[in-house]
Scaffold this motif. Structure first.
Motif, PDB file in Angstrom:
ATOM      1  N   LEU A  94       0.852  -1.200   0.000  1.00 19.06           N
ATOM      2  CA  LEU A  94       0.000   0.000   0.000  1.00 19.06           C
ATOM      3  C   LEU A  94       0.889   1.252   0.000  1.00 19.06           C
ATOM      4  O   LEU A  94       2.089   1.171  -0.220  1.00 19.06           O
ATOM      5  N   GLY A  95       0.271   2.421   0.273  1.00 20.56           N
ATOM      6  CA  GLY A  95       1.031   3.661   0.295  1.00 20.56           C
ATOM      7  C   GLY A  95       2.219   3.575   1.245  1.00 20.56           C
ATOM      8  O   GLY A  95       2.070   3.161   2.403  1.00 20.56           O
ATOM      9  N   LEU A  96       3.382   3.978   0.775  1.00 18.71           N
ATOM     10  CA  LEU A  96       4.602   3.792   1.568  1.00 18.71           C
ATOM     11  C   LEU A  96       4.845   4.934   2.553  1.00 18.71           C
ATOM     12  O   LEU A  96       5.289   4.691   3.675  1.00 18.71           O
ATOM     13  N   GLU A  97       4.569   6.164   2.144  1.00 12.86           N
ATOM     14  CA  GLU A  97       4.943   7.297   2.985  1.00 12.86           C
ATOM     15  C   GLU A  97       4.306   7.209   4.373  1.00 12.86           C
ATOM     16  O   GLU A  97       4.947   7.499   5.384  1.00 12.86           O
ATOM     17  N   ALA A  98       3.027   6.791   4.396  1.00 12.85           N
ATOM     18  CA  ALA A  98       2.356   6.667   5.699  1.00 12.85           C
ATOM     19  C   ALA A  98       2.997   5.590   6.551  1.00 12.85           C
ATOM     20  O   ALA A  98       3.072   5.708   7.780  1.00 12.85           O
TER      21      ALA A  98
END
Length: 428
Positions: free
Chosen positions: A108-112
């Motif tokens: 999924l989204g990496l930054e979070a």
């Protein structure tokens, strides 16, 4: 040699000297033991995560293989990453006590995921860990002051200074012997526990030699400061008071002021702000037409544009697409965040030319691979691994290829060695 032996005998008659050397040895040994214990704990945690990861993957495979839906496999599969400590990490724990060294990520989204655990424990971050670098930078100068502040003034107050200076041709050699003897004993008691810890930790010879040189230089600086104050002709109490004030200013006050000044001059947001921005971008996808999200995704990733169009039913490829679009939306902020931190690091290194305590701390952390640069290197490895994960699962999601039990074993595995060609282009 006879003269050195005589001076050593005189020196060890002083209870204060013996107590100071004993305390230095005790603190150095305790700090090395504490550092090695912490690193051993981290190594055990890293060793423990890998069999747990295998158990977790087997459980997910057993459940998700029944549906053969690649979305279920990608969403519920966590993949372990870790940042193994260097052999010298026990001497300077640096950021390893506040930044994550194990992180489980999904496609999924990496930054979070990267900044979810960035919130530091303020009680730990304020004083720093009790390690060898702490003893060297903050406590050792106090023992230098204790051993050297009355080297000359003590003889003057005892009425022996004129006689010692008048010794034909030997006055200078006498003070040289006394300084080198006290400095040598202090250096030996300080680095002996470090060398034992380094041998037990299999530290390579060259980095250890550099650390020993750094310790010698830092001791030489404080000894020089103490001798300069001693030559002003003040009494021992005035010398000790002045040197204590200098210690306070050079190791605590000025570094703190420099830290605040750098933070004000180079404003940088918190990593958690990136997390919130990424989640806001991701959540927005639920409120806009799915075709808009897919257009944005295919623009950046045309290799998947031939994927069958969405129907009215939910499809995991849309879900993963808007997570990636969310990452790409905050990519400029992620780059700016990293550049800001790097600018602060560069400014701190510049301060090190004026403040030896700051320079020694930065150099020890760099040698031990526990500084911010090491953290960024770990993030780069995570980004490269995450890009491989996405590419792997997208191969099933965007072609509607069934995901069987055997496909779980084909998933990429984390490598502790960074291949620069695998760092995503959006990364700094």
């Amino acid at each position: 040699m006879i003269l050195f032996t005589h001076e050593l005998r005189l020196l060890l008659r002083s209870r204060m000297t013996v107590l100071a050397l004993f305390m230095v040895s005790l603190l150095a040994a305790a700090s090395v033991a504490a550092g090695m214990t912490e690193i051993a704990r981290q190594r055990a945690a890293i060793a423990h995560i890998q069999p747990k990861q295998a158990q977790d993957a087997a459980a997910v495979a057993q459940w998700a293989a029944a549906t053969k839906d690649p979305g279920n496999a990608a969403y519920y599969s966590f993949h372990a990453t870790w940042d193994a400590p260097s052999p010298l990490a026990f001497a300077a724990l640096g950021l390893r006590d506040v930044a994550p060294y194990i992180l489980r990520v999904r496609a999924l989204g990496l930054e979070a995921q990267l900044y979810d655990g960035e919130t530091y424990n303020p009680e730990l971050a304020l004083p720093g860990r009790f390690d060898f670098s702490f003893v060297l930078i903050y406590l050792t100068p106090l023992f230098v002051i204790a051993l050297f502040h009355d080297l000359i003034s003590g003889e003057r107050e005892a009425g022996r200074l004129r006689m010692l200076d008048a010794l034909a041709g030997s006055g200078r050699r006498l003070w040289t012997r006394r300084v080198s003897l006290r400095g040598g004993l202090l250096f030996f008691t300080l680095v002996l526990p470090l060398m034992i810890g380094a041998i037990l930790s299999h530290v390579p010879f060259v980095p250890l030699l550099v650390v020993l040189g750094l310790v010698a230089l830092y001791l030489a600086f404080w000894i020089a400061v103490t001798l300069l104050i001693g030559r002003l002709g003040w009494n021992s109490v005035a010398n000790a008071t002045t040197l204590a004030g200098l210690w306070l200013v050079l190791t605590l006050v000025l570094p703190a002021i420099a830290h605040v000044a750098i933070n004000r001059a180079i404003p940088v947001g918190e990593g958690v702000e990136l997390t919130l921005a990424q989640r806001t971008a991701v959540n927005r996808a639920w409120d806009i037409p799915r075709e808009e999200t897919m257009r944005a995704f295919y623009t950046g990733h045309p290799e998947w544009k031939d994927s069958p169009p969405l129907t009215h039913a939910f499809h995991w490829k849309w879900y993963f697409a808007f997570h990636q679009v969310g990452d790409e939306t905050v990519a400029p902020r992620a780059v700016a965040y990293r550049h800001g931190i790097e600018a602060r690091e560069a400014a701190a290194r510049s301060i090190g030319w004026m403040l030896p305590s700051v320079a020694v701390q930065a150099l020890l952390a760099r040698l031990a691979d526990t500084d911010m640069q090491a953290q960024f290197s770990y993030q780069d490895r995570i980004r490269a691994f995450h890009a491989r994960l996405r590419n792997f699962y997208y191969g099933y999601l965007f072609t509607d290829k069934p995901f069987g039990r055997e496909d779980f074993e084909k998933a990429p595995t984390f490598s502790t060695i960074l291949n620069p060609s695998r760092i995503p282009a959006a990364s700094p």
